[in-house]
Design an enzyme around this catalytic site. Sequence first.
Site, short mmCIF file in Angstrom:
data_model
loop_
_atom_site.label_atom_id
_atom_site.label_comp_id
_atom_site.label_asym_id
_atom_site.label_seq_id
_atom_site.Cartn_x
_atom_site.Cartn_y
_atom_site.Cartn_z
N ARG A 132 -17.81 -12.56 -8.68
CA ARG A 132 -16.47 -12.28 -8.14
C ARG A 132 -15.77 -11.15 -8.89
NH1 ARG A 132 -14.52 -18.35 -6.37
NH2 ARG A 132 -14.86 -17.91 -4.18
N LYS B 127 -21.60 -32.74 9.13
CA LYS B 127 -20.80 -33.60 10.01
C LYS B 127 -19.99 -32.84 11.04
CE LYS B 127 -20.12 -37.41 6.83
NZ LYS B 127 -19.13 -38.14 6.04
N GLY C 234 -13.39 -21.70 2.32
CA GLY C 234 -12.31 -22.25 3.16
C GLY C 234 -11.68 -21.21 4.08
N GLY D 159 -19.20 -22.79 3.06
CA GLY D 159 -19.96 -23.93 2.52
C GLY D 159 -21.31 -23.53 1.98
P1 AMP Z 1 -21.88 -28.51 5.47
O1 AMP Z 1 -21.25 -28.50 4.12
O2 AMP Z 1 -21.11 -29.30 6.48
O3 AMP Z 1 -22.25 -27.15 5.97
O4 AMP Z 1 -23.23 -29.35 5.33
C1 AMP Z 1 -24.30 -28.93 4.55
C2 AMP Z 1 -25.17 -30.12 4.23
O5 AMP Z 1 -25.63 -30.72 5.43
C3 AMP Z 1 -26.39 -29.76 3.43
O6 AMP Z 1 -26.28 -30.38 2.19
C4 AMP Z 1 -27.54 -30.33 4.23
O7 AMP Z 1 -28.50 -31.00 3.45
C5 AMP Z 1 -26.85 -31.33 5.13
N1 AMP Z 1 -27.63 -31.59 6.34
C6 AMP Z 1 -28.03 -30.73 7.26
N2 AMP Z 1 -28.78 -31.32 8.21
C7 AMP Z 1 -28.86 -32.62 7.88
C8 AMP Z 1 -29.49 -33.76 8.47
N3 AMP Z 1 -30.17 -33.64 9.58
N4 AMP Z 1 -29.34 -34.96 7.86
C9 AMP Z 1 -28.63 -35.05 6.72
N5 AMP Z 1 -28.02 -34.01 6.11
C10 AMP Z 1 -28.13 -32.81 6.69
#
Ligand code: AMP
Length: 394
Positions: free
Chosen positions: A37, A194, A374, A351
């Site tokens: 950064r 999620k 964010g 993320g």
């Molecule tokens: P996010 O922070 O919402 O972008 O989520 C990223 C996380 O989602 C990572 O740590 C991945 O391991 C997890 N992830 C992606 N696909 C799956 C899945 N099918 N089952 C469980 N975790 C998942």
Amino acid sequence: MADFKTLDDLDLDGKVVVTRIDINVPVEDGRVTDTTRIDKVAPTILKILEKGGKPVLLAHFGRPKGQPNPDTSLRITVPALEAALAKTVTFAERPDRSSIDAAPADAVILVENTRFTAMEEANDPQMAGFLASLGDVYCNDAFSAAHRAHASTEGIARLLPACAGLLMEAELKALDKALGNPVAPVLAVVGGAKVSSKIDLLKNLVSKVDALAIGGGMANTFLAARGYSVGKSLCEHDLTDTAKEIEANAKAAGCDILLPMDVVVAKDFAANAEHRTCGLDEVADNEMILDAGPQTVAILASALDVANTLVWNGPLGAFELTPFDKATVQAAQAAGTRCKAGGLTAVAGGGDTVAALNHAGVAQDFTHISTAGGAFLEWMEGKPLPGVEALKGK
Ligand code: AMP
């Protein structure tokens, strides 16, 4: 393109340029462990100096919660800043205009953590006024803090002639090419854990893009909404109505939703867990979906072939665990190859996306990778970013 001024538009000669930067770097044992950064913002500071301006740097650091705290003093960043600029940096615990004016014309002054007072995050007008009193011009180079309306990101911009720094300018131009004024067809790829954390983002995208590929854990909620049994996969069953609503919105807006057509399943959430590839209606009750299968990747590659613009957030599977990184890696590589060939504008961020693209070895091939977290997600949600809004029309 957003209507904002850049460093080239303002006369900085002999002016004190109050400059908001993001140097919220990781620290261990009293040392900065990753200077990315700091290195990235150095060109903005050097350009201000080149144009005869005296940069007074404002930044937050850690979470001091509105109280002075030696553990989150910005003093620790001074050596790394000096190394990046090849210049001495003066640290100002209590800045005031007369000491700033008394400093040499080419001095660089770093002000103590803006979050040492609660007035910063409250966007208190008195604090904004005080920060503005330190200089003649305001430059915001902290896109990653632009989703916050704080005194140093928003309030001050309203009080001085204001412009975007080089990083902010590059980020805004890239984002404009991706969703503001993109070349169609636009493909969005959204993965991650999620649906609940990305409802606004998905709703905004279906109204803006031609196709939306949904992967990762969140795809399971969409598959469940379509009536598939997803076994013990990560799935938000309470959000199947939301998933249906998003699909209906997409249909109404003419946006194609691409969901996995085949999946990689395992009984354990672990690297190298025993696994198999199967169709959507073959997931057993004791299995979980951890990645998209090869047919899905092929469909995604075809969608990438016809797209002119790609916006990407989130992995398509549990990419930290081999071999469940395959779909993410292969799709990212397909995008990287098209970008390199010049046929695709690809913007990614938020993320784990940066880590996933680095893991795929294609981060450098993408047109733009935002490290803003964010702020990038709020931009994908279509929300106005206060720090950017305050620069408009200045
Ligand atoms: P996010 O922070 O919402 O972008 O989520 C990223 C996380 O989602 C990572 O740590 C991945 O391991 C997890 N992830 C992606 N696909 C799956 C899945 N099918 N089952 C469980 N975790 C998942």
